[in-house]
Design an enzyme around this catalytic site. Structure first.
Site, PDB file in Angstrom:
ATOM      1  N   GLU A 120      -5.492  46.062 -25.358  1.00  0.00           N
ATOM      2  CA  GLU A 120      -5.025  45.858 -23.981  1.00  0.00           C
ATOM      3  C   GLU A 120      -5.314  47.083 -23.105  1.00  0.00           C
ATOM      4  O   GLU A 120      -4.871  47.148 -21.964  1.00  0.00           O
ATOM      5  CB  GLU A 120      -3.516  45.556 -23.943  1.00  0.00           C
ATOM      6  CG  GLU A 120      -3.082  44.321 -24.719  1.00  0.00           C
ATOM      7  CD  GLU A 120      -3.195  43.006 -23.932  1.00  0.00           C
ATOM      8  OE1 GLU A 120      -3.773  43.036 -22.835  1.00  0.00           O
ATOM      9  OE2 GLU A 120      -2.736  41.970 -24.456  1.00  0.00           O
ATOM     10  N   HIS A 143       4.171  47.075 -23.001  1.00  0.00           N
ATOM     11  CA  HIS A 143       4.063  45.628 -23.245  1.00  0.00           C
ATOM     12  C   HIS A 143       4.731  45.314 -24.583  1.00  0.00           C
ATOM     13  O   HIS A 143       4.490  46.002 -25.573  1.00  0.00           O
ATOM     14  CB  HIS A 143       2.593  45.203 -23.270  1.00  0.00           C
ATOM     15  CG  HIS A 143       2.387  43.850 -23.863  1.00  0.00           C
ATOM     16  ND1 HIS A 143       2.999  42.718 -23.352  1.00  0.00           N
ATOM     17  CD2 HIS A 143       1.687  43.429 -24.940  1.00  0.00           C
ATOM     18  CE1 HIS A 143       2.655  41.681 -24.094  1.00  0.00           C
ATOM     19  NE2 HIS A 143       1.878  42.080 -25.074  1.00  0.00           N
ATOM     20  N   HIS A 145       7.114  41.952 -26.989  1.00  0.00           N
ATOM     21  CA  HIS A 145       7.307  40.509 -27.217  1.00  0.00           C
ATOM     22  C   HIS A 145       8.782  40.173 -27.461  1.00  0.00           C
ATOM     23  O   HIS A 145       9.147  39.781 -28.570  1.00  0.00           O
ATOM     24  CB  HIS A 145       6.481  40.065 -28.439  1.00  0.00           C
ATOM     25  CG  HIS A 145       4.999  40.208 -28.318  1.00  0.00           C
ATOM     26  ND1 HIS A 145       4.122  40.075 -29.383  1.00  0.00           N
ATOM     27  CD2 HIS A 145       4.211  40.472 -27.232  1.00  0.00           C
ATOM     28  CE1 HIS A 145       2.877  40.237 -28.966  1.00  0.00           C
ATOM     29  NE2 HIS A 145       2.902  40.497 -27.671  1.00  0.00           N
ATOM     30  N   HIS A 215       3.911  34.569 -23.929  1.00  0.00           N
ATOM     31  CA  HIS A 215       3.315  35.730 -24.600  1.00  0.00           C
ATOM     32  C   HIS A 215       4.269  36.922 -24.646  1.00  0.00           C
ATOM     33  O   HIS A 215       4.622  37.379 -25.721  1.00  0.00           O
ATOM     34  CB  HIS A 215       1.988  36.098 -23.901  1.00  0.00           C
ATOM     35  CG  HIS A 215       1.342  37.319 -24.469  1.00  0.00           C
ATOM     36  ND1 HIS A 215       0.053  37.691 -24.193  1.00  0.00           N
ATOM     37  CD2 HIS A 215       1.792  38.276 -25.317  1.00  0.00           C
ATOM     38  CE1 HIS A 215      -0.259  38.799 -24.834  1.00  0.00           C
ATOM     39  NE2 HIS A 215       0.789  39.189 -25.516  1.00  0.00           N
TER      40      HIS A 215
HETATM   41  O1  2HA Z   1      -1.228  44.529 -29.138  1.00  0.00           O
HETATM   42  O2  2HA Z   1       0.588  42.347 -28.049  1.00  0.00           O
HETATM   43  O3  2HA Z   1      -1.065  41.332 -26.289  1.00  0.00           O
HETATM   44  C1  2HA Z   1      -1.048  43.216 -29.464  1.00  0.00           C
HETATM   45  C2  2HA Z   1      -0.590  42.465 -28.288  1.00  0.00           C
HETATM   46  C3  2HA Z   1      -1.621  41.899 -27.418  1.00  0.00           C
HETATM   47 ZN    ZN Z   2       1.154  40.900 -26.575  1.00  0.00          ZN
END
Ligand code: 2HA
Ligand code: ZN
Length: 272
Positions: A120, A143, A145, A215
């Site tokens: 990313e 970023h 999840h 995502h």
């Molecule tokens: O790095 O989360 O979006 C792995 C991820 C890609």
């Molecule tokens: Zn991701």
């Protein structure tokens, strides 16, 4: 000739420790399965001139889109395929320092080991480039999840910035205080693509936290701990919402009056 050892820089290492601390939180929160998520932090201000000039550890890597606001800047970036739980333990075996070239068209890995950055990275750099151009001192792109927040993006009515912001804000007063600009939404895009980056940048014009449909979450901030705190507070709100629904009732949520009553005492700006 003196050899520069980046680990002797106590200000830099304090910042690396904070990144490792947050990587550990992402793992323990259950937001970082396998190699999920990535972090980049502009650490230029912690480096001496000599450290910024460190030689490259491998050939320069061209960037698909130039980042002219970042020329000569140095970032700590988590490595491609690396796991947050290991970033927490050994940030320099699971991430590296990269320097953007003087023309903004490529980057070099300069320390501490030749660990290739996250897939990313091109989108992180475009986001750093965008926030710097807008005059914001946001050194961090994070970023991750978070299960509950991603879950909300599987529900069509929540794929609306106003609806989602209002729902999350209204669960606890802290949410509006800590995430005063509300949240943006990017419809599903393939991970790691420049299309995802550009759609995110449009949202970053108005928000510091953006939901990527089905995502994850992308947040920008001045400080890595604060970036984590914003996502953590949104996650708390989502948990309250889901817990109420699982208990069989629609949570009432704070009223407009109660939400607006936070603006003056906490000096919140009005966005939107
Ligand atoms: O790095 O989360 O979006 C792995 C991820 C890609
Ligand atoms: Zn991701």
């Amino acid at each position: 000739m003196t050899t520069i050892t980046i680990r002797n820089n106590t200000r830099l290492m304090a910042e690396i420790d904070r990144i490792a601390e947050v990587a550990g939180y992402l793992w323990t929160k259950g937001w970082a399965e396998r190699n999920g998520g990535n972090i980049s932090v502009n650490v230029s201000s912690f480096l001496t001139d000599d450290e910024r000039e460190l030689p490259s550890l491998c050939p320069s890597v061209p960037l698909a889109e130039e980042v002219t606001e970042l020329c000569g800047h140095v970032f700590y970036v988590t490595g491609t395929g690396k796991r947050m739980r290991y970033v927490a333990k050994d940030p320099f075996a699971n991430g590296s320092l990269i320097r953007i070239a003087a023309d903004g068209k490529s980057y070099d890995i300069i320390a501490e080991q030749a660990i290739a950055p996250t897939s990313e990275l091109p989108s992180h750099l475009l986001m750093h480039n965008f926030v710097r151009r807008s005059g914001r001192d946001n050194r961090v792109v994070l970023h991750t999840h978070p299960t509950d927040l991603i879950g909300m993006t599987h529900c069509k009515p929540f794929l609306n910035s106003e609806v989602l912001t209002r729902t999350l804000w209204s669960m606890i007063p802290e949410c509006r205080i800590i995430v005063p600009k509300g949240v943006g939404i990017v419809p599903y895009e393939i991970p790691g693509t420049l299309a995802l980056a550009h759609a995110t940048i449009e949202q970053l014009a108005h928000h510091d936290v953006v939901f990527w449909e089905k995502h994850g979450i992308l947040a920008v901030g001045e400080d890595v701990i604060e970036c984590f705190d914003a996502i953590d507070t949104l996650s708390k709100s989502a948990q309250i919402y889901f817990n109420a629904r699982m208990a069989g009732f629609e949570p009432e949520g704070m009223t407009d009056e109660q939400l607006d009553g936070l603006v003056e005492p906490f000096g919140l700006e009005i966005y939107g």
